[in-house]
Scaffold this motif. Sequence first.
Motif, short mmCIF file in Angstrom:
data_model
loop_
_atom_site.label_atom_id
_atom_site.label_comp_id
_atom_site.label_asym_id
_atom_site.label_seq_id
_atom_site.Cartn_x
_atom_site.Cartn_y
_atom_site.Cartn_z
N TRP A 267 -3.74 -47.59 2.31
CA TRP A 267 -3.55 -46.42 3.16
C TRP A 267 -3.71 -45.12 2.39
CZ3 TRP A 267 -3.99 -47.03 8.13
CH2 TRP A 267 -3.61 -48.21 8.73
N ILE A 268 -3.66 -45.16 1.06
CA ILE A 268 -3.81 -43.95 0.25
C ILE A 268 -5.19 -43.32 0.48
CG2 ILE A 268 -4.76 -45.05 -1.82
CD1 ILE A 268 -2.16 -42.22 -1.76
N ILE A 269 -6.14 -44.11 0.97
CA ILE A 269 -7.48 -43.57 1.25
C ILE A 269 -7.42 -42.44 2.26
CG2 ILE A 269 -9.75 -44.16 2.22
CD1 ILE A 269 -9.40 -46.96 1.05
N LEU A 270 -6.47 -42.50 3.19
CA LEU A 270 -6.33 -41.44 4.18
C LEU A 270 -5.90 -40.12 3.55
CD1 LEU A 270 -4.54 -43.37 7.06
CD2 LEU A 270 -6.95 -42.71 6.94
N PHE A 271 -5.42 -40.18 2.33
CA PHE A 271 -4.99 -38.98 1.63
C PHE A 271 -6.15 -38.28 0.92
CE2 PHE A 271 -2.70 -36.86 -1.95
CZ PHE A 271 -1.87 -36.04 -1.20
N PHE A 272 -7.26 -38.97 0.74
CA PHE A 272 -8.38 -38.42 -0.03
C PHE A 272 -8.97 -37.16 0.62
CE2 PHE A 272 -9.38 -42.82 -2.07
CZ PHE A 272 -8.20 -42.73 -2.79
N PRO A 273 -9.22 -37.12 1.95
CA PRO A 273 -9.75 -35.88 2.54
C PRO A 273 -8.79 -34.69 2.39
CG PRO A 273 -10.12 -37.73 4.02
CD PRO A 273 -9.21 -38.22 2.94
N TYR A 274 -7.49 -34.95 2.48
CA TYR A 274 -6.49 -33.90 2.25
C TYR A 274 -6.64 -33.36 0.83
CZ TYR A 274 -1.78 -31.76 2.22
OH TYR A 274 -0.72 -30.88 2.13
N SER A 275 -6.83 -34.25 -0.12
CA SER A 275 -7.03 -33.85 -1.51
C SER A 275 -8.31 -33.03 -1.66
CB SER A 275 -7.10 -35.09 -2.41
OG SER A 275 -5.97 -35.91 -2.23
N PHE A 276 -9.37 -33.48 -0.99
CA PHE A 276 -10.67 -32.82 -1.07
C PHE A 276 -10.58 -31.38 -0.59
CE2 PHE A 276 -14.85 -31.74 0.72
CZ PHE A 276 -15.69 -32.09 -0.33
#
Length: 488
Positions: A267-276
């Motif tokens: 589920w950490i993948i959902l955090f990647f756009p926020y990071s971007f």
Amino acid sequence: MGDLEKNTTNENDTTASPDTGIADMEEFSPPPSGYRIAGLVTLPAYRSPIAQCLIIACVHLLVVGMFNVLSALGGGGQVNPTTSNNANTILYSLFCAFSLVSGSVCNFLGPKITLATGGIGFSLLSASYWSYNHNGNEAFVYFGGAICGIAAAFLWTAEGSMIMSLPLEKDKGKYVGIFYGLSFFGTVIGAIIPTVENWGVTTAGSVNDSTYIALFILMIMGSVVACGVSNPTKVIRSDGSRVVVPRQTTFVQELKNVALAVRREPWIILFFPYSFAGLWYIPYQSNDYNSYFFDLRTRAFGSLWFDFGQFAMAVISGLLLDFKRLGGRRQRAFIGWGFLFLLINAVFIGGVFPARRSQRGHPPSHLLDVEDSQAAGYIALYTFYGAVDGAWQTFAWWIMGTLSNDPLVLSIYSAFYKVFGAMGAAIVFSLDVRETSYQAMFGSYWGLLSGSLVLVLVLIYKRVEDTLSLESWRSPEIGMKEVNPDTE
């Protein structure tokens, strides 16, 4: 997630039992006593989590804080932002690349060495602009940007993993708030330097040598302060428990841990756009807004208020996320998300009006000065842009901290956050170099923030709980052995 036993530790429970069966925890010790001064004031023990948090925040204040002062001036303090944009493209490209392995390097070298090298790398960028003022040497600025990018990858990862793993679960929001609050407050103080030094310049000029020299010295001091960071194995929390420390493994195993962390927490993948989206604001707000509308002294004065907005909102967000009267941690996560979503959209609605008035290649007929009546509204908007960033960064570290208590795992999450953030920054600086319209720069930033927040809402719904179960934060397949707590 596996078949481990589902023992839990409530985040409001201040007691702990040595019979948890956690192989990575050291034996429990009594809480450290404070230092008493003249029988009146008790200070936290040097190796307590709060003392270490303050030291790390001071490092961030002196290094990243002064870098933010430089960035907020627009164009690195230069009239023409082209050289700065190119240097920042190099900086964030290398930041992105080295962040892929920064978690592994941090775990391998330890936080003290990793943090101490950061100030040296950052200081080269300030020195390069100092040199550029005299000889126009772009190559040195690009070299400074490259070294700064590499140093930033390691420094940010070390700071992030420590701040998220030092406190008890119930105190994570407070610690993130203290970290960012103190750091951004230092940035506010640092922003006084260019404001005072360039107060007499009412044209679109470059900042003077004194500004770059002062920032250079402060960044070097950050490396000195980093030497005071204690080995995590020596840190004892208020309930007597020790910080869970990363297991020492081979460097190859550390690199494999990156893939293992994603496999264990998909589920950490959902955090990647926020990071971007996290660093997408820099060129628009500093170059296309601050530098476009204001003369030099107002750019410096506006950056001071931008930094104040970051500071104030970081503190407010940290307190909000740990305010127990709002409910359990899961409920506070939803409340914090709603607060951030409303803040972003309210501020960007206000930002539509100046964005429509700006046009690349056609500067305004009159640069706004701090004494102009119109300037107040523009400076207020710039302050709220800073508030958005302060809330965004605080919420990011708090959310990552809800997913694990393990410093090794958190260092990898921290690296993910900076990898994608640096990737976004490298792309947006290249767009600024290619003279993408101000309206497109503004719209892309607003869209990325709002869209990525929706994905984080799913992450909160799926993964954030009131407390972490044993299986949620123990990582038996990551790492091979424990660090000896008796070695420094």
